[in-house]
Design a protein around this motif. Structure first.
Motif, mmCIF file in Angstrom:
data_model
loop_
_atom_site.group_PDB
_atom_site.id
_atom_site.type_symbol
_atom_site.label_atom_id
_atom_site.label_comp_id
_atom_site.label_asym_id
_atom_site.label_seq_id
_atom_site.Cartn_x
_atom_site.Cartn_y
_atom_site.Cartn_z
ATOM 1 N N PHE A 52 -8.028 -2.873 -2.817
ATOM 2 C CA PHE A 52 -6.868 -3.588 -3.362
ATOM 3 C C PHE A 52 -6.001 -2.655 -4.209
ATOM 4 O O PHE A 52 -4.773 -2.708 -4.132
ATOM 5 N N LYS A 53 -6.635 -1.795 -5.001
ATOM 6 C CA LYS A 53 -5.861 -0.853 -5.820
ATOM 7 C C LYS A 53 -5.062 0.107 -4.946
ATOM 8 O O LYS A 53 -3.918 0.431 -5.258
ATOM 9 N N ARG A 54 -5.664 0.544 -3.851
ATOM 10 C CA ARG A 54 -4.945 1.449 -2.938
ATOM 11 C C ARG A 54 -3.797 0.710 -2.245
ATOM 12 O O ARG A 54 -2.721 1.270 -2.057
ATOM 13 N N ALA A 55 -4.020 -0.545 -1.876
ATOM 14 C CA ALA A 55 -2.949 -1.337 -1.274
ATOM 15 C C ALA A 55 -1.780 -1.458 -2.237
ATOM 16 O O ALA A 55 -0.617 -1.299 -1.852
ATOM 17 N N ILE A 56 -2.089 -1.705 -3.504
ATOM 18 C CA ILE A 56 -1.041 -1.833 -4.519
ATOM 19 C C ILE A 56 -0.338 -0.494 -4.728
ATOM 20 O O ILE A 56 0.889 -0.445 -4.868
#
Length: 72
Positions: A52-56
């Protein structure tokens, strides 16, 4: 295909496919978001958080990974 596998709850297979696809498309925030969802279903919360952090990071304006991260 990915959403079909997700809806069929084939999470382990889908997890492996996500990693393969990310090698080809390393900046695709949707793949990271789906990877986070799959990881969460597999109870791999640390991995889900990283996805999720990488997606953001790849798309800060996308609301889905922000919301999904909040469910962890």
């Amino acid at each position: 295909m990915l959403l079909r596998l997700y809806n069929e709850k084939k999470y382990s297979y889908l997890n492996a496919e996500i990693f393969k696809l990310l090698k080809k498309f390393p900046n695709d925030y949707l793949l990271y978001n789906i990877g986070g969802l799959v990881s969460a279903q597999l109870q791999l919360n640390d991995q889900a958080l990283k996805f999720f952090k990488r997606a953001i990071s790849n798309n800060p304006m996308a609301s889905e990974p922000h919301v999904n991260m909040g469910y962890l």
